[in-house]
Motif scaffolding. Structure first.
Motif, PDB file in Angstrom:
ATOM      1  N   GLN A  42       1.051  -1.237   0.047  1.00 59.25           N
ATOM      2  CA  GLN A  42      -0.211  -0.015   0.023  1.00 59.25           C
ATOM      3  C   GLN A  42       1.092   1.103  -0.064  1.00 59.25           C
ATOM      4  OE1 GLN A  42      -1.879   1.187   3.610  1.00 59.25           O
ATOM      5  NE2 GLN A  42      -3.920   1.546   2.403  1.00 59.25           N
ATOM      6  N   PRO A  43       0.749   1.989  -1.180  1.00 58.92           N
ATOM      7  CA  PRO A  43       1.711   3.188  -1.139  1.00 58.92           C
ATOM      8  C   PRO A  43       1.482   4.078  -0.144  1.00 58.92           C
ATOM      9  CG  PRO A  43       0.812   2.586  -3.156  1.00 58.92           C
ATOM     10  CD  PRO A  43       0.135   1.779  -2.168  1.00 58.92           C
ATOM     11  N   ALA A  51      -2.923   9.326  -7.249  1.00 58.51           N
ATOM     12  CA  ALA A  51      -3.698   8.460  -7.887  1.00 58.51           C
ATOM     13  C   ALA A  51      -5.006   8.807  -7.833  1.00 58.51           C
ATOM     14  CB  ALA A  51      -3.330   7.175  -7.482  1.00 58.51           C
ATOM     15  N   ALA A  52      -5.869   9.058  -6.816  1.00 64.58           N
ATOM     16  CA  ALA A  52      -7.205   9.093  -6.778  1.00 64.58           C
ATOM     17  C   ALA A  52      -7.580  10.364  -7.739  1.00 64.58           C
ATOM     18  CB  ALA A  52      -7.730   9.291  -5.437  1.00 64.58           C
ATOM     19  N   LYS A  53      -6.835  11.539  -7.733  1.00 67.39           N
ATOM     20  CA  LYS A  53      -7.206  12.547  -8.482  1.00 67.39           C
ATOM     21  C   LYS A  53      -6.926  12.403  -9.927  1.00 67.39           C
ATOM     22  CE  LYS A  53      -5.475  15.913  -4.986  1.00 67.39           C
ATOM     23  NZ  LYS A  53      -4.560  16.850  -4.483  1.00 67.39           N
ATOM     24  N   LEU A  54      -6.104  11.487 -10.174  1.00 65.93           N
ATOM     25  CA  LEU A  54      -5.948  10.893 -11.602  1.00 65.93           C
ATOM     26  C   LEU A  54      -7.032   9.830 -12.060  1.00 65.93           C
ATOM     27  CD1 LEU A  54      -2.058  10.851 -11.859  1.00 65.93           C
ATOM     28  CD2 LEU A  54      -3.257  12.462 -12.760  1.00 65.93           C
ATOM     29  N   GLY A  55      -8.071   9.341 -11.288  1.00 64.78           N
ATOM     30  CA  GLY A  55      -9.064   8.557 -11.347  1.00 64.78           C
ATOM     31  C   GLY A  55      -8.731   7.267 -11.192  1.00 64.78           C
ATOM     32  N   PHE A  56      -7.875   6.919 -10.671  1.00 63.95           N
ATOM     33  CA  PHE A  56      -7.300   5.410 -10.089  1.00 63.95           C
ATOM     34  C   PHE A  56      -8.396   5.152  -9.050  1.00 63.95           C
ATOM     35  CE2 PHE A  56      -3.770   6.538 -12.466  1.00 63.95           C
ATOM     36  CZ  PHE A  56      -3.669   5.663 -13.592  1.00 63.95           C
ATOM     37  N   THR A  60      -2.431  -0.119  -5.104  1.00 61.23           N
ATOM     38  CA  THR A  60      -1.662  -1.166  -4.729  1.00 61.23           C
ATOM     39  C   THR A  60      -0.422  -1.339  -5.727  1.00 61.23           C
ATOM     40  OG1 THR A  60      -2.857  -2.952  -5.384  1.00 61.23           O
ATOM     41  CG2 THR A  60      -3.051  -2.290  -3.366  1.00 61.23           C
ATOM     42  N   LEU A  61       0.862  -1.562  -5.245  1.00 60.11           N
ATOM     43  CA  LEU A  61       1.903  -2.074  -5.921  1.00 60.11           C
ATOM     44  C   LEU A  61       2.194  -3.223  -5.740  1.00 60.11           C
ATOM     45  CD1 LEU A  61       3.693   1.286  -5.188  1.00 60.11           C
ATOM     46  CD2 LEU A  61       2.285   0.894  -7.043  1.00 60.11           C
ATOM     47  N   GLU A  62       2.454  -4.201  -6.747  1.00 64.48           N
ATOM     48  CA  GLU A  62       2.750  -5.634  -6.704  1.00 64.48           C
ATOM     49  C   GLU A  62       4.032  -5.928  -7.205  1.00 64.48           C
ATOM     50  OE1 GLU A  62      -0.645  -7.990  -7.368  1.00 64.48           O
ATOM     51  OE2 GLU A  62      -2.039  -6.507  -6.744  1.00 64.48           O
ATOM     52  N   ALA A  63       4.755  -7.114  -6.694  1.00 65.18           N
ATOM     53  CA  ALA A  63       5.627  -7.687  -7.439  1.00 65.18           C
ATOM     54  C   ALA A  63       5.518  -9.252  -7.006  1.00 65.18           C
ATOM     55  CB  ALA A  63       7.188  -7.473  -6.763  1.00 65.18           C
ATOM     56  N   GLN A  64       5.559  -9.889  -8.298  1.00 62.82           N
ATOM     57  CA  GLN A  64       5.203 -11.517  -7.986  1.00 62.82           C
ATOM     58  C   GLN A  64       6.488 -12.322  -8.635  1.00 62.82           C
ATOM     59  OE1 GLN A  64       1.595 -13.030 -10.301  1.00 62.82           O
ATOM     60  NE2 GLN A  64       1.762 -14.770  -8.850  1.00 62.82           N
ATOM     61  N   GLY A  65       6.669 -13.254  -7.665  1.00 57.10           N
ATOM     62  CA  GLY A  65       7.660 -14.129  -8.388  1.00 57.10           C
ATOM     63  C   GLY A  65       9.327 -13.764  -7.793  1.00 57.10           C
ATOM     64  N   TYR A  66      10.036 -14.805  -7.564  1.00 58.38           N
ATOM     65  CA  TYR A  66      11.472 -14.309  -7.169  1.00 58.38           C
ATOM     66  C   TYR A  66      12.125 -13.342  -7.657  1.00 58.38           C
ATOM     67  CZ  TYR A  66      11.378 -18.994  -4.880  1.00 58.38           C
ATOM     68  OH  TYR A  66      10.980 -20.139  -4.272  1.00 58.38           O
ATOM     69  N   ASP A  67      12.005 -13.039  -9.075  1.00 54.60           N
ATOM     70  CA  ASP A  67      12.707 -11.924  -9.708  1.00 54.60           C
ATOM     71  C   ASP A  67      12.443 -10.819  -9.491  1.00 54.60           C
ATOM     72  OD1 ASP A  67      14.707 -13.939 -11.150  1.00 54.60           O
ATOM     73  OD2 ASP A  67      13.608 -14.056 -12.726  1.00 54.60           O
ATOM     74  N   ALA A  68      10.922 -10.452  -9.565  1.00 59.58           N
ATOM     75  CA  ALA A  68      10.359  -9.388  -9.224  1.00 59.58           C
ATOM     76  C   ALA A  68      10.657  -8.994  -7.894  1.00 59.58           C
ATOM     77  CB  ALA A  68       8.849  -9.396  -9.653  1.00 59.58           C
ATOM     78  N   ALA A 133       1.504 -14.637  -0.185  1.00 62.43           N
ATOM     79  CA  ALA A 133       1.180 -13.302  -0.228  1.00 62.43           C
ATOM     80  C   ALA A 133       1.615 -12.478   0.834  1.00 62.43           C
ATOM     81  CB  ALA A 133      -0.214 -13.040  -0.561  1.00 62.43           C
ATOM     82  N   ASP A 134       2.283 -11.219   0.565  1.00 66.49           N
ATOM     83  CA  ASP A 134       2.734 -10.310   1.617  1.00 66.49           C
ATOM     84  C   ASP A 134       1.979  -9.051   1.304  1.00 66.49           C
ATOM     85  OD1 ASP A 134       4.375  -8.431   3.205  1.00 66.49           O
ATOM     86  OD2 ASP A 134       6.092  -8.734   1.716  1.00 66.49           O
ATOM     87  N   TYR A 135       1.337  -8.510   2.389  1.00 69.31           N
ATOM     88  CA  TYR A 135       0.550  -7.443   2.347  1.00 69.31           C
ATOM     89  C   TYR A 135       1.163  -6.312   3.237  1.00 69.31           C
ATOM     90  CZ  TYR A 135      -3.183 -10.131  -0.046  1.00 69.31           C
ATOM     91  OH  TYR A 135      -3.754 -10.899  -0.863  1.00 69.31           O
ATOM     92  N   MET A 136       1.951  -5.575   2.803  1.00 63.88           N
ATOM     93  CA  MET A 136       2.855  -4.355   3.569  1.00 63.88           C
ATOM     94  C   MET A 136       2.147  -3.010   3.605  1.00 63.88           C
ATOM     95  SD  MET A 136       6.654  -2.814   2.789  1.00 63.88           S
ATOM     96  CE  MET A 136       7.285  -4.242   3.220  1.00 63.88           C
ATOM     97  N   PHE A 137       1.939  -2.440   4.706  1.00 68.43           N
ATOM     98  CA  PHE A 137       1.109  -1.427   5.014  1.00 68.43           C
ATOM     99  C   PHE A 137       2.183  -0.383   5.698  1.00 68.43           C
ATOM    100  CE2 PHE A 137      -1.958  -4.638   5.133  1.00 68.43           C
ATOM    101  CZ  PHE A 137      -2.941  -4.312   4.260  1.00 68.43           C
ATOM    102  N   PRO A 138       2.886   0.380   5.125  1.00 63.09           N
ATOM    103  CA  PRO A 138       3.866   1.474   5.652  1.00 63.09           C
ATOM    104  C   PRO A 138       2.977   2.439   6.409  1.00 63.09           C
ATOM    105  CG  PRO A 138       4.499   0.994   3.286  1.00 63.09           C
ATOM    106  CD  PRO A 138       3.342   0.182   3.742  1.00 63.09           C
TER     107      PRO A 138
END
Length: 140
Positions: A42-43, A51-56, A60-68, A133-138
Motif C-alpha cells: 500500500q503506497p 492516484a485518486a485525483k487521476l481517477g485510479f 496497490t503496487l505488486e511484485a510477483q515471483g522471485y525475480d520481481a 502473499a505479503d501485504y505491506m502497510f507502511p
C-alpha cells in the motif's frame, strides 16, 4: 502445514531487506517465499491521493515471483539502507493464526537508533510455511 515460529519468520523476513550481499539476499528470498509469491504494497498516502485525483480507484503496487521480489527488495535496500542510513527490524509482536502471520516493523536510523517509521505486515503462508502473499502497510 509446517509450523514455524511467527517471530522467527518475522525476523528472517526483515533480515532479507537489510542483507548487503546480493547472492545472500536472493537465497533468503528463495527460502522465505513461494516461487509465485506476491508482495503487495500500500503506497504512502501522498501517492494514493495523487492516484485518486487521476481517477485510479486502487493504488496497490505488486511484485510477483522471485525475480520481481528480488528487484523490489534490492531497490529498497539501495534507497533506505545503503544510501539512507536506515535498517529495518520487526517488533516483538508477531502472531500466527492458521496460515497467516501478522507483525509490526520499524525503520531505524543506524546513526542514532531513532525510529523513523514503520508499518504492519500480513503474510499469508502456503503449506510449507513459505510466503504466498505479503501485504505491506507502511505507516500503519
Amino acid at each position: 502445514m509446517i509450523e514455524i515460529s511467527p517471530q522467527d519468520l518475522a525476523d528472517r523476513y526483515m533480515a532479507q531487506w537489510t542483507e548487503p550481499d546480493a547472492a545472500e539476499r536472493r537465497a533468503a528470498i528463495e527460502r522465505l517465499w513461494a516461487e509465485d509469491g506476491t508482495h503487495i504494497l500500500q503506497p504512502p498516502v501522498e501517492i494514493r491521493e495523487i492516484a485518486a485525483k487521476l481517477g485510479f480507484d486502487h493504488t496497490t503496487l505488486e511484485a510477483q515471483g522471485y525475480d520481481a521480489i528480488e528487484i523490489r527488495v534490492a531497490r529498497s535496500y539501495e534507497r533506505f539502507v545503503e544510501k539512507g542510513g536506515f535498517t529495518f527490524r520487526s517488533r516483538a509482536d508477531a502472531v500466527r493464526l492458521h496460515g497467516v502471520v501478522k507483525f509490526g516493523w520499524e525503520t531505524v536510523s543506524v546513526e542514532t537508533g531513532d525510529v523513523a517509521g514503520g508499518g504492519l505486515e500480513i503474510l499469508v503462508l502456503d503449506d510449507d510455511s513459505r510466503i504466498k502473499a505479503d501485504y505491506m502497510f507502511p505507516g500503519a
